[in-house]
Structure formats: structure tokens, C-alpha cells
Enzyme design. Structure first.
Site, PDB file in Angstrom:
ATOM      1  N   GLY A 163     -15.477 -51.986  -4.783  1.00  0.00           N
ATOM      2  CA  GLY A 163     -14.425 -51.171  -5.357  1.00  0.00           C
ATOM      3  C   GLY A 163     -13.147 -51.379  -4.567  1.00  0.00           C
ATOM      4  N   MET A 165     -10.020 -50.054  -1.966  1.00  0.00           N
ATOM      5  CA  MET A 165     -10.135 -49.421  -0.656  1.00  0.00           C
ATOM      6  C   MET A 165     -10.153 -47.900  -0.751  1.00  0.00           C
ATOM      7  SD  MET A 165      -6.421 -50.357   0.936  1.00  0.00           S
ATOM      8  CE  MET A 165      -4.945 -50.446  -0.077  1.00  0.00           C
ATOM      9  N   SER A 169     -18.001 -48.986  -2.939  1.00  0.00           N
ATOM     10  CA  SER A 169     -18.486 -50.332  -3.228  1.00  0.00           C
ATOM     11  C   SER A 169     -19.999 -50.250  -3.349  1.00  0.00           C
ATOM     12  CB  SER A 169     -18.080 -51.310  -2.124  1.00  0.00           C
ATOM     13  OG  SER A 169     -16.686 -51.517  -2.115  1.00  0.00           O
ATOM     14  N   HIS A 186     -17.694 -59.229 -10.287  1.00  0.00           N
ATOM     15  CA  HIS A 186     -17.409 -59.245  -8.850  1.00  0.00           C
ATOM     16  C   HIS A 186     -16.830 -57.911  -8.399  1.00  0.00           C
ATOM     17  CE1 HIS A 186     -15.845 -60.133  -4.950  1.00  0.00           C
ATOM     18  NE2 HIS A 186     -14.597 -60.056  -5.349  1.00  0.00           N
ATOM     19  N   GLY A 187     -16.159 -57.216  -9.287  1.00  0.00           N
ATOM     20  CA  GLY A 187     -15.559 -55.933  -8.938  1.00  0.00           C
ATOM     21  C   GLY A 187     -15.234 -55.158 -10.206  1.00  0.00           C
TER      22      GLY A 187
END
Length: 262
Positions: A163, A165, A169, A186-187
Site C-alpha cells: 500500500g 506509506m 501492505s 503489485h499494489g
């Protein structure tokens, strides 16, 4: 921090470090991930090497396009192993070189982190959990799978979905879903480009950028703005969709503590 282990696992290729909440404790334990640990995740690629290679072979593919035939609207020029096997082979070799360079970048960054931690905490273990490529072409079966902004998620394979900051994640495990080419995201993906944020973000407040309460160390303030949480989609819905589609399962959720942006 007295009851934390300073570093328990280095999970390569993500965007923040965090505290761990387990969804699959048994598998996490098998991977060496334990309660009370900190995970350090390092995100680096081939830098401009990959960009240079992509541009070079785009031009080479364009030069081989049949004369008089309309260019694809996408401006993507496919190469065939039947008509241009030498060009395909040379591209794959060049891409593999860029991928290896990216791997060495992450390896050296991880080792520098280990060295600094040992200066403070003395003998600290920091085993690698997984190194995860997310822009790469890999040979699978009788052909290749090209993943852009996606990563392999074969059955039992570790997967990292980072994820921002300011968000969680996730450490996942692949389910090998052929309908999605054995892949996962990937994200969360961007909703605002780096250019848009660098142009407009400076005039926005910390709250509008999602940076309130987010600890970030950076050498360039524009990087903090370009990577602000407001630039990304909410991570939870992205995770939920992929779990529901049986692409991946959650192993552990990581809460961000501190982010460094070069």
C-alpha cells in the site's frame, strides 16, 4: 520498542515497513515471519536501464513493421518468434539484464540496511523472505507472460502487495489461478500521476495529500508529495477483489511505521 526484535525479515520490493498482523499464522511461521517482528521492505528497480531498453526495442520493433501497413493505434509493435526470432531473443536477454541489475540494487540496499542495524543492535538476523519482480517477462509453459504492475502468484508462492506509506501492505500467498495468468497486482495502483502531484500537490494541505500522521524521511520533498497516500487507490478493496477472485490469500497485514524515500 523494547519488546520488539529490531529486524526479523527483509521483504524485498515494497514501499514501507510495518508491524505485522497474521491471517495465516502457520504459513507465516513457515516463511520465518513471527509476532513482534519488524519487516523492512525495499523498493528499487533497474532505474533508467529498463526505460532505455524498452525505448530501444520499441524503435527496433517499429522499424520491422510491414511497409504500407497501418501502425497499431496502441503504438505497441508486436514481435514474432517466427518472423524475427533473433530480435525477440535479444530483447529478452536485454530485459533479463535490466532485471538482474534491479535485483542487485535491492540486494545491496538490503545489505546496507543490515550493516547499519548491526552497528546499533549488534548481531541482528535479517533473512530475506522474498524478492518479487513486478515489471518483467518470464518464460512460463510454452510461451512468456509479461507482467506490468503485476507479479507472479503461482500456487504457494509468496506475493507482496504494497500500500502507500499511509496504508497497510500485505504479504500474500498465490493460488495459481490460470484465469489471471497466475498473477496478482503489485499494489493498489495510482489515481493521480506523479506529474499531477508535483504540479498541484505542493499547493495542497497535509490532510488533502493524506500525509497527516505519516512519518516519512526523504532527501527530496517532491518525492514525499509524489508518493503521498492521496496518489493511490484504497488498498483494502484491491485486496478484497483479488481474494474473492481466488488469485491470492492473505498471510499477514503490515502496518506502516516509517518510510524513507530517496
Amino acid at each position: 520498542m523494547a519488546d520488539w526484535q529490531p529486524l526479523a525479515a527483509v521483504i524485498i520490493l515494497s514501499k514501507c515497513n510495518g508491524l505485522i498482523k497474521f491471517e495465516n499464522r502457520l504459513l507465516a511461521h513457515a516463511w520465518g515471519v513471527r509476532k513482534g517482528q519488524l519487516a523492512f521492505m525495499i523498493h528499487s528497480g533497474s532505474r533508467n536501464v529498463g526505460k532505455f531498453i524498452g525505448g530501444m526495442w520499441r524503435d527496433k520493433a517499429k522499424a520491422t513493421w510491414q511497409k504500407g501497413l497501418k501502425y497499431p493505434d496502441s503504438q505497441i509493435f508486436p514481435l514474432s518468434t517466427y518472423s524475427h526470432p533473433e530480435l525477440v531473443a535479444s530483447y529478452l536477454q536485454a530485459e533479463a539484464t535490466a532485471a538482474n541489475y534491479a535485483f542487485v540494487n535491492r540486494l545491496l540496499l538490503a545489505e546496507l540496511l543490515r550493516l547499519r542495524l548491526r552497528e546499533v543492535y549488534k548481531d541482528v538476523e535479517a533473512p530475506l523472505v522474498y524478492d518479487l519482480p513486478h515489471n518483467i517477462t518470464l518464460a512460463e509453459g510454452e510461451g512468456w507472460v509479461t507482467r506490468k504492475g503485476a507479479c507472479p502468484a503461482h500456487l504457494g508462492q509468496a506475493v507482496i502487495i504494497p500500500g502507500s506509506m499511509g496504508a497497510y501492505s500485505y504479504l500474500m500467498v498465490g493460488r495459481g489461478n490460470a484465469a489471471f495468468c497466475n498473477s496478482a497486482s503489485h499494489g493498489a495502483g495510482r489515481i493521480r500521476s506523479r506529474f499531477d502531484l508535483s504540479r498541484k500537490g505542493a499547493s495542497q494541505s497535509e490532510a488533502e495529500l493524506g500525509l497527516t500522521g505519516v512519518d516519512c524521511i526523504t532527501l527530496r520533498e517532491e518525492r514525499r508529495i509524489e508518493e503521498a497516500p492521496a496518489a493511490y487507490k484504497p488498498i483494502q478493496s484491491v485486496i478484497d477483489v483479488q481474494v474473492e477472485a481466488e488469485m491470492v490469500d492473505v498471510v499477514a497485514r503490515l502496518s506502516p511505521v516509517l518510510t524513507f524515500k530517496a
